[in-house]
Scaffold this active site. Structure first.
Site, short mmCIF file in Angstrom:
data_model
loop_
_atom_site.label_atom_id
_atom_site.label_comp_id
_atom_site.label_asym_id
_atom_site.label_seq_id
_atom_site.Cartn_x
_atom_site.Cartn_y
_atom_site.Cartn_z
N LYS A 196 18.72 58.40 17.91
CA LYS A 196 19.83 58.58 16.95
C LYS A 196 19.42 59.51 15.81
O LYS A 196 20.22 60.32 15.35
CB LYS A 196 20.31 57.23 16.41
CG LYS A 196 21.13 56.45 17.43
CD LYS A 196 21.96 55.35 16.80
CE LYS A 196 22.86 54.73 17.86
NZ LYS A 196 23.67 53.62 17.40
N LYS A 226 23.21 57.13 28.74
CA LYS A 226 23.95 55.88 28.54
C LYS A 226 25.37 56.17 28.03
O LYS A 226 25.56 57.05 27.19
CB LYS A 226 23.19 55.06 27.48
CG LYS A 226 23.80 53.73 27.15
CD LYS A 226 23.06 53.09 25.98
CE LYS A 226 23.64 53.47 24.64
NZ LYS A 226 24.39 52.44 23.94
N LYS A 232 29.59 55.15 22.38
CA LYS A 232 30.76 55.44 21.54
C LYS A 232 30.65 56.82 20.94
O LYS A 232 31.64 57.49 20.68
CB LYS A 232 30.87 54.44 20.39
CG LYS A 232 31.06 53.02 20.80
CD LYS A 232 31.36 52.18 19.56
CE LYS A 232 30.90 50.76 19.74
NZ LYS A 232 29.48 50.56 19.37
N1 AQP Z 1 26.31 51.93 28.13
C1 AQP Z 1 26.12 50.64 27.95
N2 AQP Z 1 25.91 49.82 29.00
C2 AQP Z 1 25.73 48.48 28.82
N3 AQP Z 1 25.78 47.89 27.60
C3 AQP Z 1 26.00 48.66 26.53
N4 AQP Z 1 26.10 48.40 25.22
C4 AQP Z 1 26.33 49.55 24.55
N5 AQP Z 1 26.38 50.58 25.40
C5 AQP Z 1 26.18 50.07 26.64
C6 AQP Z 1 25.99 47.06 24.65
O1 AQP Z 1 27.17 46.81 23.91
C7 AQP Z 1 26.84 45.95 22.81
C8 AQP Z 1 27.40 46.50 21.55
O2 AQP Z 1 26.81 47.77 21.29
P1 AQP Z 1 26.76 48.32 19.81
O3 AQP Z 1 28.14 48.45 19.31
O4 AQP Z 1 25.87 47.45 19.01
O5 AQP Z 1 26.12 49.72 19.83
P2 AQP Z 1 25.18 50.53 20.77
O6 AQP Z 1 24.31 49.65 21.59
O7 AQP Z 1 24.46 51.55 19.94
O8 AQP Z 1 26.28 51.14 21.69
P3 AQP Z 1 27.12 52.44 21.66
O9 AQP Z 1 28.41 52.12 22.29
O10 AQP Z 1 26.31 53.51 22.28
O11 AQP Z 1 27.43 52.78 20.15
P4 AQP Z 1 26.99 53.97 19.22
O12 AQP Z 1 27.36 55.25 19.94
O13 AQP Z 1 27.77 53.75 17.97
O14 AQP Z 1 25.52 53.83 19.04
C9 AQP Z 1 25.31 45.83 22.79
O15 AQP Z 1 24.94 44.59 23.38
C10 AQP Z 1 24.86 46.97 23.66
O16 AQP Z 1 23.64 46.70 24.30
#
Ligand code: AQP
Length: 339
Positions: free
Chosen positions: A114, A195, A198
């Site tokens: 990040k 992965k 968002k």
């Molecule tokens: N691609 C994924 N596959 C499986 N699980 C996922 N999670 C996120 N992406 C995947 C799981 O969703 C939960 C919430 O995630 P988060 O909102 O805490 O943020 P993150 O893990 O950083 O996910 P994002 O969607 O990629 O958000 P951004 O782009 O904002 O960083 C967690 O349990 C995560 O493991």
């Protein structure tokens, strides 16, 4: 709590929630609800570790609550709340920051990836895993159901708990990550080696949980596959796209892996994409419809979140007082309600 394992997990209101969030986390939260003592947290303090537009963040926080409820989180079975409504999280984070070695944070892979995408890296982004440790440890959680990307952060939470217990005596429950084999890492549809996230590209990368059917057709219709013909589960890097589609199909349809493979025997990638599209649209349809109703009533959502925050505070506040006591703070007298 009735002897049931306590569960805590969180989700950032940092953008459009996608089927990676759903299959990696939310679906298992919903399925585990009856057997566990559940706390689910919309982690807005985490969301601001990267820049957020304030109005958008407010909207996304309510949208996230509505999606969780629409997906089946039941406030009678689970405590659903917004992290910033319980100030014990920020307080506990500070105390834990002071006993977490910098090197532990600098080696976190999510921080490194990040940080690489930010013009200016906030110290909040570096401290993110300590705040996550505070979220979990405040509730004496036994289990943390997450996607695979959060595995390292839960390990760090364990390390922080063990370190604290070693220095100050037994105080924190040492939690464990619960990560499903299937759906633990849903990959981007435009790039099956990255992965689903968002913060990925606006279109073609992720299927949003409340996307309209046409948008879902657009995204899955363009999903990257390969030049072969085999439709089988595989860990080979060149089959990552097809494997990702099969994983999504498996989890959305509830079928077993052999059933899924039989289903696609002798068929082409076009058929695979159509079948995945249909099952995704139909599985998400009730969530999208319920979500639209919930978003019509923002006051009801806010009331529900206020109730959740009161339930969360009932656990988190005594725990943070205990934490302050352990580290040697003079506790406020009972007449002082400001702390
Ligand atoms: N691609 C994924 N596959 C499986 N699980 C996922 N999670 C996120 N992406 C995947 C799981 O969703 C939960 C919430 O995630 P988060 O909102 O805490 O943020 P993150 O893990 O950083 O996910 P994002 O969607 O990629 O958000 P951004 O782009 O904002 O960083 C967690 O349990 C995560 O493991």
């Amino acid at each position: 709590m009735n002897g049931r394992p306590r569960v805590l997990s969180g989700i950032q209101p940092s953008g459009r929630l996608h089927i990676g969030n759903y299959l990696g986390a939310i679906q298992q939260w919903v399925l585990g609800q009856d057997a566990k003592d559940n706390f689910f947290c919309i982690v807005d303090l985490h969301a601001i570790t990267v820049p957020q537009d304030p109005d958008q963040l407010r909207l996304q926080t309510r949208q996230t609550a509505a999606i969780l409820l629409a997906a089946g989180i039941d406030p009678k079975k689970s405590t659903l709340f917004v992290q910033s409504h319980v100030r014990a999280h920020a307080e506990a984070c500070w105390i834990l920051n002071c006993l977490t070695p910098l090197g532990w944070l600098e080696r976190m892979t999510q921080y490194k990836s990040k940080a690489a995408n930010q013009e200016t890296v906030s110290t909040g982004l570096l401290n993110y895993p300590v705040l996550m440790a505070a979220d979990i440890l405040l509730y004496d959680a036994d289990e943390v159901p997450v996607g695979d990307d959060q595995r390292q952060h839960v390990e760090l939470t364990r390390d922080i708990a063990v370190r604290f217990n070693h220095i100050y005596g037994d105080f924190f429950v040492v939690p464990k990550a619960v990560i499903r084999e299937e759906g633990a890492r849903v990959m981007g549809l435009d790039d099956p080696n990255a992965k689903m996230s968002k913060s990925g590209p606006a279109r073609g990368h992720a299927v949003g949980i409340v996307d309209e059917p046409d948008e879902i057709r657009y995204t899955l219709g363009r999903a990257v596959t390969d030049s072969g013909r085999e439709i089988q589960f595989s860990s080979a890097p060149e089959k990552a796209g097809v494997n990702n589609l099969l994983q999504i199909y498996l989890l959305m349809s509830g079928k077993s892996a052999p059933e899924v493979e039989r289903n696609f025997e002798g068929r082409g990638y076009g058929d695979l994409k159509k079948a995945v599209t249909e099952v995704v649209i139909e599985s998400l349809r009730p969530i999208r419809e319920r979500y639209a109703q919930l978003m019509q009533e923002p006051d009801d959502l806010d009331r529900l979140l206020a109730t959740g925050a009161a339930q969360a505070r009932a656990l988190a506040e005594p725990k943070v007082l205990g934490l302050k006591e352990r580290v040697g703070f003079v506790l406020p007298t009972t007449s002082d309600t400001s702390t």
